[in-house]
Enzyme design. Structure first.
Site, PDB file in Angstrom:
ATOM      1  N   CYS A 179       0.895   3.555   3.026  1.00 45.70           N
ATOM      2  CA  CYS A 179       1.640   2.944   4.133  1.00 45.70           C
ATOM      3  C   CYS A 179       3.135   3.185   3.941  1.00 45.70           C
ATOM      4  O   CYS A 179       3.855   3.481   4.895  1.00 45.70           O
ATOM      5  CB  CYS A 179       1.389   1.433   4.202  1.00 45.70           C
ATOM      6  SG  CYS A 179      -0.360   0.993   4.223  1.00 45.70           S
ATOM      7  N   CYS A 185       0.833  -1.217   0.000  1.00 47.17           N
ATOM      8  CA  CYS A 185       0.000   0.000   0.000  1.00 47.17           C
ATOM      9  C   CYS A 185       0.863   1.260   0.000  1.00 47.17           C
ATOM     10  O   CYS A 185       1.756   1.443   0.823  1.00 47.17           O
ATOM     11  CB  CYS A 185      -0.974  -0.048   1.183  1.00 47.17           C
ATOM     12  SG  CYS A 185      -1.077   1.420   2.201  1.00 47.17           S
ATOM     13  N   CYS A 213     -14.419  -1.130 -21.466  1.00 52.62           N
ATOM     14  CA  CYS A 213     -15.626  -0.777 -22.215  1.00 52.62           C
ATOM     15  C   CYS A 213     -15.262  -0.538 -23.680  1.00 52.62           C
ATOM     16  O   CYS A 213     -16.001  -0.914 -24.592  1.00 52.62           O
ATOM     17  CB  CYS A 213     -16.265   0.483 -21.639  1.00 52.62           C
ATOM     18  SG  CYS A 213     -16.613   0.386 -19.872  1.00 52.62           S
ATOM     19  N   CYS A 250     -13.390   4.183 -19.584  1.00 50.98           N
ATOM     20  CA  CYS A 250     -13.048   2.816 -19.157  1.00 50.98           C
ATOM     21  C   CYS A 250     -12.496   1.975 -20.311  1.00 50.98           C
ATOM     22  O   CYS A 250     -13.124   1.843 -21.375  1.00 50.98           O
ATOM     23  CB  CYS A 250     -14.272   2.191 -18.485  1.00 50.98           C
ATOM     24  SG  CYS A 250     -14.695   0.522 -18.963  1.00 50.98           S
TER      25      CYS A 250
END
Ligand SMILES: *[C@@H]1O[C@H](CO)[C@@H](O)[C@H](O)[C@H]1NC(C)=O
Ligand SMILES: *[C@@H]1O[C@H](CO)[C@@H](O)[C@H](O)[C@H]1NC(C)=O
Ligand SMILES: *[C@@H]1O[C@H](CO)[C@@H](O)[C@H](O)[C@H]1NC(C)=O
Length: 509
Positions: free
Chosen positions: A67, A64, A412, A409
């Site tokens: 983090c 992450c 898509c 997208c």
């Protein structure tokens, strides 16, 4: 769902702000050999926590990014705090590790990093709500490790503690004992990660406000509206409600000033209906809007609706989300907690009160975001918008495959030529319609269509069976699916409706 997204656009702005601050000193912690942050896992978590009166735990995941940004700051803070008296211990748990899953569940870890403050050997658990850079972490944790409320013994104490840009809560007592004082202490313990608290025997030491008080009083200082408010109801729940209610401005201002952003986040997170007035803050009408809006907001205070005043320059995210246009400004939009929206574009100051009244009386028609119904719609894949969804999908008596997509997208875009081919293959079959809806530009009923990502495909058979398509995105599989699930028999009623519709389409062409 709707609320979650609106929260997100504020949070993102806020997170960006925080992360840019973090970057400044991100390299400071490197090159140290001794680690001050304790590494814990399921095997030694309980034992370590039970030995500590005050310990901070970061639940992180190795992959992450936030983090990773936090790590050097957290380590630096841990090294500074290791010499604090009493000691403040910082620890971390890899919550992505399967073996630590139970811990992550127990502490309701929903995102990374999640930081918790554990007191009394883990008996009290609190959310960490402080900054994410070393000095800020140290400051915040020193305060959290100390008493929940600081005693104010002099004017100097008061000046040091009470910052006129922040909320501060003071308990004024004739002695530091008794049920009221105990309730105040319980409140301070409960809300200490959100607000700063102080207590005093002498109201004259405090800035502003009435300096003589009779009986125990809770006094809240805030940087807006009345600046000082008092309460003498010392029931713990009543105190909490008083603090929460008084710490929201009557009108939340949404502009580029970061000191307003905590209130904006609170506004979007709240359970109440949300009224939002958007205008251009540089226009000369602003003052007139502000005062009228403030009057209305004051009138409806505590009635389940909150008010926000947004500058168009800072609200582009909101405009996109609600499907609003710059030329509709000044406008007011209300969103109920169920997501229903009401819109009044090109508003005049004198109409705010009467429009709110109509809203309260339930006399307004809901507003839904929609692109205009296309005048020409003769591509193989038909364009559906919010305003035509009902007619095309629910009332047409046809078998409809509907794609929910977003213009940006990639998946898509890949699907588009395939859907075209599918549509072409049904060209001479008037019982089947292939359609698409831009889900970012059109509202649709989320309780009917569970759209969590793009593209999402739904199929509604002529008789009303609704299915989500989750097969492979190939021409063959999609056609198979339609053939398998379509209804062959169409109600005579619907047939008639269908022909009518086709006629009217022809007329338009
Ligand atoms: C807890 O256990 C892990 C794995 O055995 C170890 O790496 C870590 O150092 C231990 N932490 C403490 C504080 O004992
Ligand atoms: C203190 O709080 C408790 C629990 O909310 C309440 O029952 C009690 O009446 C409060 N005491 C005073 C003096 O308000
Ligand atoms: C707001 O008003 C100012 C001055 O009238 C204008 O320059 C600016 O373009 C306006 N902003 C928007 C987003 O319309």
């Amino acid at each position: 769902m709707a609320t979650r997204v609106s929260i997100c656009f504020c949070f993102c702005a806020f997170a960006l702000l925080i992360s840019s601050l973090t970057l400044v000193s991100a390299s400071d912690g490197e090159g140290q050999s001794k680690e001050f942050v304790l590494t814990l896992d399921h095997s030694n978590f309980s034992e370590t926590v039970s030995k500590n009166n005050f310990i901070v735990v970061e639940f992180y995941a190795p992959w992450c990014g936030h983090c990773k940004n936090l790590a050097p700051e957290y380590e630096k803070a841990a090294s500074i705090l290791s010499s604090h008296d009493p000691p403040v211990v910082l620890a971390k748990v890899d919550a992505s590790d399967e073996a630590n899953r139970k811990l992550a569940t127990e502490f309701e870890v929903k995102g990374f990093p999640t930081l918790k403050i554990l007191r009394n050997g883990g008996k009290i658990v609190q959310e960490y709500k402080g900054p994410r850079e070393a000095d800020g972490i140290v400051e915040y944790l020193k305060k959290q490790a100390g008493p929940a409320s600081a005693e104010i013994k002099s004017v100097e104490d008061a000046n040091n503690l009470i910052d006129d840009k922040k909320i501060f809560v003071v308990g004024v007592f004739s002695e530091f004992s008794g049920e009221e004082f105990e309730n105040f202490t319980a409140l301070a313990e409960k809300l200490r990660s959100d607000y700063d608290f102080g207590h005093t025997l002498d109201a004259k030491l405090l800035p502003r406000g009435e300096s003589t008080v009779s009986g125990p009083t809770l006094r809240l200082f805030k940087p807006f509206d009345e600046f000082v408010v008092d309460s003498q109801n010392f029931n713990v729940d009543a105190l909490e409600k008083f603090v929460e209610d008084s710490s929201m401005p009557i009108v939340t201002v949404f502009n580029k000033d970061p000191s307003n952003h905590p209130y904006v986040i609170k506004f979007f997170n709240g359970p109440d209906a949300k009224a939002m007035l958007f205008l251009n803050f540089t226009s000369e009408l602003v003052e007139s809007f502000k005062s009228k809006y403030h009057d209305v907001a004051t009138h409806y205070k505590g009635k389940g609706i909150r008010f926000l005043l947004g500058d168009i320059e800072a609200s582009q995210g909101a405009f996109q989300y609600f499907g609003l246009k710059d030329d509709q400004v000044p406008l007011i939009i209300i969103q109920n907690s169920d997501g229903t929206k009401y819109l009044k574009p090109n508003l005049e100051p004198d109409h705010i009160a009467s429009w709110l009244e109509e809203y309260m009386d339930g006399n307004l028609n809901p507003f839904r975001k929609s692109e205009p119904i296309p005048e020409v719609n003769n591509e193989p894949v038909k364009v559906v918008v919010a305003d035509s969804l009902e007619d095309v999908v629910f009332n047409s008596g046809q078998n409809v495959l509907l794609e929910f997509y977003a213009p940006w997208c990639g998946h898509c875009k890949k699907l588009a030529p395939i859907l075209d081919e599918v549509a072409v293959s049904f060209k001479s079959d008037s019982d089947v319609v292939i359609a698409k809806l831009d889900a970012t530009a059109n509202d649709f009923p989320h309780e009917t269509f569970d759209v969590k990502g793009y593209p999402t495909l739904y199929f509604r058979s002529a008789s009303g069976n609704l299915l989500q398509y989750d097969g492979d995105r190939t021409k063959e599989d999609i056609i198979d699916f339609i053939q398998k699930n379509r209804d062959e028999t169409v109600q005579p009623d619907s047939v008639q409706q269908e022909t009518l519709q086709q006629d009217s389409v022809k007329d338009e062409l």
